[in-house]
Motif scaffolding. Structure first.
Motif, short mmCIF file in Angstrom:
data_model
loop_
_atom_site.label_atom_id
_atom_site.label_comp_id
_atom_site.label_asym_id
_atom_site.label_seq_id
_atom_site.Cartn_x
_atom_site.Cartn_y
_atom_site.Cartn_z
N LYS A 290 29.59 27.94 -12.62
CA LYS A 290 30.71 28.81 -13.02
C LYS A 290 30.34 29.68 -14.22
CE LYS A 290 34.08 25.25 -11.68
NZ LYS A 290 35.24 24.44 -12.14
N LEU A 291 29.07 29.92 -14.42
CA LEU A 291 28.58 30.54 -15.65
C LEU A 291 29.27 31.87 -15.98
CD1 LEU A 291 26.46 29.91 -17.84
CD2 LEU A 291 24.84 31.31 -16.56
N PHE A 292 29.59 32.66 -14.97
CA PHE A 292 30.13 34.00 -15.21
C PHE A 292 31.64 34.10 -14.98
CE2 PHE A 292 25.68 34.56 -13.74
CZ PHE A 292 25.15 34.92 -14.97
N GLU A 293 32.28 32.96 -14.70
CA GLU A 293 33.73 32.97 -14.52
C GLU A 293 34.41 33.07 -15.89
OE1 GLU A 293 35.12 33.13 -11.44
OE2 GLU A 293 33.00 33.31 -10.91
N GLY A 294 35.33 33.99 -16.02
CA GLY A 294 35.99 34.19 -17.30
C GLY A 294 35.17 35.01 -18.28
N ASP A 295 34.09 35.61 -17.81
CA ASP A 295 33.19 36.37 -18.67
C ASP A 295 33.28 37.87 -18.38
OD1 ASP A 295 30.99 36.29 -20.67
OD2 ASP A 295 29.78 37.09 -19.03
N GLU A 296 34.31 38.28 -17.67
CA GLU A 296 34.42 39.67 -17.24
C GLU A 296 34.64 40.61 -18.42
OE1 GLU A 296 36.34 37.22 -16.21
OE2 GLU A 296 35.91 36.88 -14.09
N SER A 297 34.13 41.83 -18.26
CA SER A 297 34.33 42.89 -19.26
C SER A 297 34.13 44.23 -18.55
CB SER A 297 33.33 42.75 -20.42
OG SER A 297 32.02 43.06 -19.98
N SER A 298 34.30 45.31 -19.30
CA SER A 298 34.06 46.64 -18.73
C SER A 298 32.62 46.78 -18.24
CB SER A 298 34.36 47.71 -19.78
OG SER A 298 34.01 48.99 -19.31
N ALA A 299 31.68 46.15 -18.97
CA ALA A 299 30.27 46.23 -18.58
C ALA A 299 29.94 45.28 -17.43
CB ALA A 299 29.38 45.90 -19.79
N ARG A 300 30.75 44.22 -17.28
CA ARG A 300 30.51 43.21 -16.24
C ARG A 300 31.83 42.96 -15.51
NH1 ARG A 300 28.72 41.50 -20.94
NH2 ARG A 300 30.44 40.00 -21.17
N PRO A 301 32.25 43.86 -14.63
CA PRO A 301 33.53 43.67 -13.93
C PRO A 301 33.53 42.37 -13.12
CG PRO A 301 32.69 45.90 -13.62
CD PRO A 301 31.60 45.12 -14.25
#
Length: 300
Positions: free
Chosen positions: A235-246
């Motif tokens: 789940k490394l990228f769950e909850g890590d969203e941003s404008s650079a990483r949609p």
């Protein structure tokens, strides 16, 4: 709780599609690459994401990011010296015959998951107060001496390498404009309305890591702690969203987890990591190693 009983190696295979996985602030925030054009995501960036996922699972984290901190502390020093339950109090970092640096290391490792996992350097200056003494008004230091401070190194058992793409990456740069100026009276657009966004179009990355029981003995990192990291890696990228990483632009494809049958390990980490071959489409092959069978976890 006993410390880690088996050496562990692991690998994380993840995809990037139209995202900036790790911008380089010294290069206009373009995605990091090495001199051969291969994409890079630093170990610091990966550990930040692991800390965030562990924090979401309720683990006590010392190095909290400003945007996700839950205790309101403005600095690491403030967090460490805060009273329970946030920190451990200032007295822990004042050393004498009864309170040694070794005792402080034990306490901080018990308190914070990321300290006993990744290690940490507790380093800051002591506060210095001066008072006038005597008729001549000679000043003397009454709390803290010049040049003194706290310096407690903790070496953690969990190490992670930077992730690199399987092939050189293609980076697209896009000129963007804001609809409103950040400053000024609004009669004309300011220079800050123009900007750039950069992205990696499509790539597969792989990162390797290991857990060393000999260092776990010193920090108290346990089998349960290793299992907690194993559970958050998919789940490394769950909850890590941003404008650079949609959302959806970065995803863990597989986590490969090798658990050895002893503390010293059956093979070196270099040989274990070398047994994994990852292809540009995200597929992979694992060269069998005698008596070392990996777990293969799907991404979340």
């Amino acid at each position: 709780m006993s410390s880690l009983s088996h050496k562990i190696d692991f690998a994380i295979i993840f995809s990037v599609n139209h995202a900036n996985p790790n911008g380089d602030p010294l290069n206009g925030n373009r995605p990091r690459t090495d001199y051969d054009g291969y994409g890079e995501v630093t170990d610091v960036c990966l550990k930040r994401k692991i800390r965030d996922r562990l924090q979401e699972q309720g683990q006590s984290i010392f190095v909290q990011s400003d945007e996700k901190k839950t205790d309101g502390m403005p600095s690491l020093k403030s967090r460490a010296e805060a009273d329970e339950p946030i920190g451990l109090g200032k007295s822990l970092f004042v050393f004498n015959e009864k309170n040694t640096p070794e005792n402080a290391v034990k306490k901080v490792c018990e308190k914070w998951f990321d300290v006993r996992a990744f290690g940490q350097v507790f380093a800051w200056k002591t506060e210095t107060k001066k008072a006038k003494k005597g008729a001549e008004g000679i000043e003397e230091t009454v709390a803290g001496a010049a040049g003194t401070g706290v310096s407690i190194p903790v070496r953690g058992p969990v190490t992670i390498q930077s992730a690199f793409s399987i092939e050189p990456v293609s980076i697209t740069s896009t000129q963007i404009t804001k609809s409103v100026s950040g400053e000024g009276d609004g009669t004309k657009k300011g220079s800050d309305t123009m900007g750039m966004k950069h992205r990696v179009d499509s790539a597969i990355y792989v990162a390797y890591g290991a857990m060393t029981p000999q260092l776990a003995d010193k920090t108290g990192f346990s089998d349960d702690d290793a299992e907690a990291i194993k559970m958050v890696l998919p789940k490394l990228f769950e909850g890590d969203e941003s404008s650079a990483r949609p959302a959806g632009s970065m995803a863990v494809k597989k986590v490969i987890w090798w658990q050895h049958n002893s503390k010293s390990g059956q093979y070196s980490s270099a040989k274990v990591h070398g047994s994994l071959t990852v292809n540009a489409d995200g597929s992979y092959e694992i060269t069998p190693l005698v008596d070392l069978n990996p777990d293969e976890l799907d991404g979340f």
